[in-house]
Motif scaffolding. Sequence first.
Motif, PDB file in Angstrom:
ATOM      1  N   ALA A  71      80.632  -3.860  38.939  1.00  0.00           N
ATOM      2  CA  ALA A  71      81.328  -3.349  40.129  1.00  0.00           C
ATOM      3  C   ALA A  71      80.789  -3.991  41.400  1.00  0.00           C
ATOM      4  O   ALA A  71      81.547  -4.294  42.326  1.00  0.00           O
ATOM      5  N   LEU A  72      79.481  -4.235  41.460  1.00  0.00           N
ATOM      6  CA  LEU A  72      78.901  -4.885  42.637  1.00  0.00           C
ATOM      7  C   LEU A  72      79.373  -6.331  42.749  1.00  0.00           C
ATOM      8  O   LEU A  72      79.666  -6.820  43.846  1.00  0.00           O
ATOM      9  N   ARG A  73      79.448  -7.030  41.624  1.00  0.00           N
ATOM     10  CA  ARG A  73      79.922  -8.422  41.659  1.00  0.00           C
ATOM     11  C   ARG A  73      81.374  -8.494  42.122  1.00  0.00           C
ATOM     12  O   ARG A  73      81.756  -9.432  42.803  1.00  0.00           O
ATOM     13  N   ARG A  74      82.169  -7.511  41.728  1.00  0.00           N
ATOM     14  CA  ARG A  74      83.592  -7.514  42.085  1.00  0.00           C
ATOM     15  C   ARG A  74      83.872  -6.835  43.426  1.00  0.00           C
ATOM     16  O   ARG A  74      85.028  -6.669  43.808  1.00  0.00           O
ATOM     17  N   ARG A  75      82.806  -6.392  44.111  1.00  0.00           N
ATOM     18  CA  ARG A  75      82.939  -5.726  45.409  1.00  0.00           C
ATOM     19  C   ARG A  75      83.731  -4.416  45.310  1.00  0.00           C
ATOM     20  O   ARG A  75      84.429  -4.029  46.229  1.00  0.00           O
ATOM     21  N   GLN A  76      83.611  -3.738  44.168  1.00  0.00           N
ATOM     22  CA  GLN A  76      84.281  -2.458  44.001  1.00  0.00           C
ATOM     23  C   GLN A  76      83.425  -1.306  44.500  1.00  0.00           C
ATOM     24  O   GLN A  76      83.888  -0.178  44.582  1.00  0.00           O
ATOM     25  N   THR A  77      82.172  -1.570  44.769  1.00  0.00           N
ATOM     26  CA  THR A  77      81.269  -0.549  45.274  1.00  0.00           C
ATOM     27  C   THR A  77      80.242  -1.235  46.156  1.00  0.00           C
ATOM     28  O   THR A  77      80.245  -2.455  46.295  1.00  0.00           O
ATOM     29  N   GLY A  78      79.372  -0.452  46.767  1.00  0.00           N
ATOM     30  CA  GLY A  78      78.416  -1.032  47.705  1.00  0.00           C
ATOM     31  C   GLY A  78      77.027  -0.448  47.552  1.00  0.00           C
ATOM     32  O   GLY A  78      76.446  -0.424  46.459  1.00  0.00           O
ATOM     33  N   VAL A  79      76.503   0.084  48.659  1.00  0.00           N
ATOM     34  CA  VAL A  79      75.116   0.556  48.693  1.00  0.00           C
ATOM     35  C   VAL A  79      74.884   1.692  47.700  1.00  0.00           C
ATOM     36  O   VAL A  79      73.802   1.815  47.121  1.00  0.00           O
ATOM     37  N   ALA A  80      75.900   2.526  47.479  1.00  0.00           N
ATOM     38  CA  ALA A  80      75.740   3.667  46.566  1.00  0.00           C
ATOM     39  C   ALA A  80      75.334   3.201  45.170  1.00  0.00           C
ATOM     40  O   ALA A  80      74.486   3.833  44.511  1.00  0.00           O
ATOM     41  N   ALA A  81      75.923   2.097  44.704  1.00  0.00           N
ATOM     42  CA  ALA A  81      75.582   1.594  43.368  1.00  0.00           C
ATOM     43  C   ALA A  81      74.152   1.054  43.328  1.00  0.00           C
ATOM     44  O   ALA A  81      73.467   1.172  42.307  1.00  0.00           O
ATOM     45  N   VAL A  82      73.706   0.458  44.428  1.00  0.00           N
ATOM     46  CA  VAL A  82      72.318  -0.043  44.485  1.00  0.00           C
ATOM     47  C   VAL A  82      71.346   1.133  44.412  1.00  0.00           C
ATOM     48  O   VAL A  82      70.339   1.095  43.693  1.00  0.00           O
ATOM     49  N   ILE A  83      71.646   2.208  45.153  1.00  0.00           N
ATOM     50  CA  ILE A  83      70.780   3.394  45.124  1.00  0.00           C
ATOM     51  C   ILE A  83      70.788   4.030  43.733  1.00  0.00           C
ATOM     52  O   ILE A  83      69.741   4.440  43.212  1.00  0.00           O
ATOM     53  N   ALA A  84      71.966   4.097  43.123  1.00  0.00           N
ATOM     54  CA  ALA A  84      72.069   4.708  41.788  1.00  0.00           C
ATOM     55  C   ALA A  84      71.312   3.910  40.732  1.00  0.00           C
ATOM     56  O   ALA A  84      70.945   4.452  39.675  1.00  0.00           O
ATOM     57  N   SER A  85      71.074   2.630  40.990  1.00  0.00           N
ATOM     58  CA  SER A  85      70.373   1.806  39.998  1.00  0.00           C
ATOM     59  C   SER A  85      68.915   2.219  39.833  1.00  0.00           C
ATOM     60  O   SER A  85      68.307   1.950  38.790  1.00  0.00           O
ATOM     61  N   VAL A  86      68.336   2.877  40.842  1.00  0.00           N
ATOM     62  CA  VAL A  86      66.915   3.255  40.757  1.00  0.00           C
ATOM     63  C   VAL A  86      66.682   4.290  39.655  1.00  0.00           C
ATOM     64  O   VAL A  86      65.859   4.070  38.747  1.00  0.00           O
ATOM     65  N   PRO A  87      67.374   5.458  39.675  1.00  0.00           N
ATOM     66  CA  PRO A  87      67.159   6.401  38.562  1.00  0.00           C
ATOM     67  C   PRO A  87      67.611   5.843  37.216  1.00  0.00           C
ATOM     68  O   PRO A  87      67.020   6.170  36.178  1.00  0.00           O
ATOM     69  N   LEU A  88      68.655   5.014  37.212  1.00  0.00           N
ATOM     70  CA  LEU A  88      69.088   4.419  35.950  1.00  0.00           C
ATOM     71  C   LEU A  88      68.018   3.487  35.395  1.00  0.00           C
ATOM     72  O   LEU A  88      67.737   3.478  34.192  1.00  0.00           O
ATOM     73  N   GLY A  89      67.397   2.693  36.277  1.00  0.00           N
ATOM     74  CA  GLY A  89      66.314   1.807  35.832  1.00  0.00           C
ATOM     75  C   GLY A  89      65.093   2.579  35.358  1.00  0.00           C
ATOM     76  O   GLY A  89      64.446   2.203  34.377  1.00  0.00           O
ATOM     77  N   LEU A  90      64.815   3.680  36.061  1.00  0.00           N
ATOM     78  CA  LEU A  90      63.698   4.529  35.637  1.00  0.00           C
ATOM     79  C   LEU A  90      63.972   5.087  34.233  1.00  0.00           C
ATOM     80  O   LEU A  90      63.086   5.084  33.353  1.00  0.00           O
ATOM     81  N   LEU A 129      71.749   1.416  29.830  1.00  0.00           N
ATOM     82  CA  LEU A 129      72.221   0.027  29.769  1.00  0.00           C
ATOM     83  C   LEU A 129      73.711  -0.056  30.109  1.00  0.00           C
ATOM     84  O   LEU A 129      74.144  -0.942  30.862  1.00  0.00           O
ATOM     85  N   ALA A 130      74.510   0.858  29.569  1.00  0.00           N
ATOM     86  CA  ALA A 130      75.956   0.836  29.824  1.00  0.00           C
ATOM     87  C   ALA A 130      76.259   1.082  31.296  1.00  0.00           C
ATOM     88  O   ALA A 130      77.081   0.381  31.898  1.00  0.00           O
ATOM     89  N   TYR A 131      75.590   2.072  31.882  1.00  0.00           N
ATOM     90  CA  TYR A 131      75.859   2.379  33.292  1.00  0.00           C
ATOM     91  C   TYR A 131      75.340   1.286  34.222  1.00  0.00           C
ATOM     92  O   TYR A 131      75.957   0.976  35.237  1.00  0.00           O
ATOM     93  N   LEU A 132      74.202   0.701  33.903  1.00  0.00           N
ATOM     94  CA  LEU A 132      73.695  -0.397  34.723  1.00  0.00           C
ATOM     95  C   LEU A 132      74.628  -1.598  34.668  1.00  0.00           C
ATOM     96  O   LEU A 132      74.919  -2.226  35.700  1.00  0.00           O
ATOM     97  N   GLU A 133      75.115  -1.923  33.473  1.00  0.00           N
ATOM     98  CA  GLU A 133      76.048  -3.049  33.351  1.00  0.00           C
ATOM     99  C   GLU A 133      77.330  -2.772  34.142  1.00  0.00           C
ATOM    100  O   GLU A 133      77.862  -3.654  34.816  1.00  0.00           O
ATOM    101  N   SER A 134      77.814  -1.537  34.085  1.00  0.00           N
ATOM    102  CA  SER A 134      79.012  -1.169  34.843  1.00  0.00           C
ATOM    103  C   SER A 134      78.763  -1.289  36.341  1.00  0.00           C
ATOM    104  O   SER A 134      79.611  -1.783  37.091  1.00  0.00           O
ATOM    105  N   ASN A 135      77.584  -0.852  36.795  1.00  0.00           N
ATOM    106  CA  ASN A 135      77.233  -0.958  38.212  1.00  0.00           C
ATOM    107  C   ASN A 135      77.161  -2.408  38.666  1.00  0.00           C
ATOM    108  O   ASN A 135      77.659  -2.768  39.740  1.00  0.00           O
TER     109      ASN A 135
END
Length: 535
Positions: free
Chosen positions: A472-491, A463-469
Amino acid sequence: MTLSSVVAALPQYAVGEQIGEGGMGVVYGGVHRQLGRPVAIKRLPHAVAEDRRMSERFEHEARLLARLDHPHIVPVYDYVRQQGEHLLVMERLDGGTVWSRFSGDGLTAQQSCGIVLAALSGLHAAHEAGVLHLDVKPKNLLFTATGVVKVADFGISQVVSEGATLVTHAGAVLGTPAYIAPEQAMGNPLSPAADVYATGTMLYELLCGDLPFERGGGPLAMIQKRVYQEPRPLPNVPEPLAGVVMRSIARDPSARYRNAETFAIDLAGAAGHLFGPDWLVRLGIPVHLAPQVSASSTRPSLRPVERDTVSLTQQPIRATLVDPVPAARLSGSSTLVPAAQVIKPPSSPWLLWLVAAISLLTLVVVPFVASGNPPEVVITQDLADPVKVDGTHLVVTLAGIPLADVPQRGPDGFELPGAARWIIGGVVTAKVDDQPAFLLGSGQTPWLSIMGTGSALLLLFTLAYLESNLRALRRRQTGVAAVIASVPLGLGLGLAVWLLVSVLLKHEPTMSVALTCGVLGAAAAISASLASKRA
């Protein structure tokens, strides 16, 4: 029209070869015949001459430009309107542009701050005279032979487009979309804050080698990002310099510096803090500053200089972009419309948020209602004691994963390994020989087991890492990497919810429910990440 019309309009000059070209016209080299003075002759697009209103506006603007007398502004020597030509005769500078140095050998952070202070000094003088630039960029900052920085091409964008950003039907932009202020792109009333934005964007690029928005998508997409998105934080630049730059490129003009001089005062103070009070003297670039700006630059540092400032001072930074998106040409055949007519606000990603919400809700419900098909026999005891059941061999599994496989040791029953006893919380599946399976439960609190505490910690972690991701996506601090990282975090989130609920309700933890919850968690996470990226 051919070059002969330029030659005929300027008999007092020897007109040479073309030395430059842009969306606002062509530049020729020349020499004043009597004075022997080298000049640059700006030949404005024929569309200026063909449009009576535009022609009159430019003549008015040319008079203002000719009055500008500042060490950091390229002086205008003459203006000629004759034989269908509009010609500006200016000082010729052969020391190269800031862009050529930036994309070549690179510039240190100190050099970039000095260059921008010089540009702000010239811009403020022009603003005081009632002239906006509206096309500030590294290519419009030129060096003299002695290294003095001068701003060129004042007021031409203001005349041609009346301050608005114009685009062709093919999507090309008149001007330089990489540095255009949001209010300029939308055709809103303009002030010195528009030039502050462009100068701040240029300084951002000079300090890190990149622009404050994601690349790609073409000129219109580039403008749309500046209108509807927040710029990315300036990387690898310490405070207070980073804060000064980010304030200068705020989307809202009222949140920026109100004029070029206030921007320069804060920039000089931040540079003095990081590089020392005598940084401009050591720099070796001639910079003419107003007294307030000079005083801010030499003010003693209030705090010790951070260690990472040393590398920021010495390391040359180079452009990571190829030359920014080329501008459209202004010609009689061009059909130009205001950018505001073709730029649309980004669509709301409500469908992605809906998918995320449904997936998350289903994820929470499934572990409560899907308890598998538990055997009728349930044995709950302190697992430190032997498990007393008839048989010769005991196998304990968690969702099909073996936890223990032990033979019977005497009449006391089956003694589980210490690791298995610490893992088990709630219930697990047990089977003795060929007899029917049964549920084996721990009599101690589930929070003293890895199944209980581990699932709770995994839930908090994901939950903490997903919220951080998402942030960061809303603030444009990261891009596609954060979207990809959300898959294992969601799993991981789905598995944590499944296991925690199974432990607390003493449900049989089955693999089918685990996979269902994992997929739902991954779907919720990637949908929310994509929605945040598009928002």
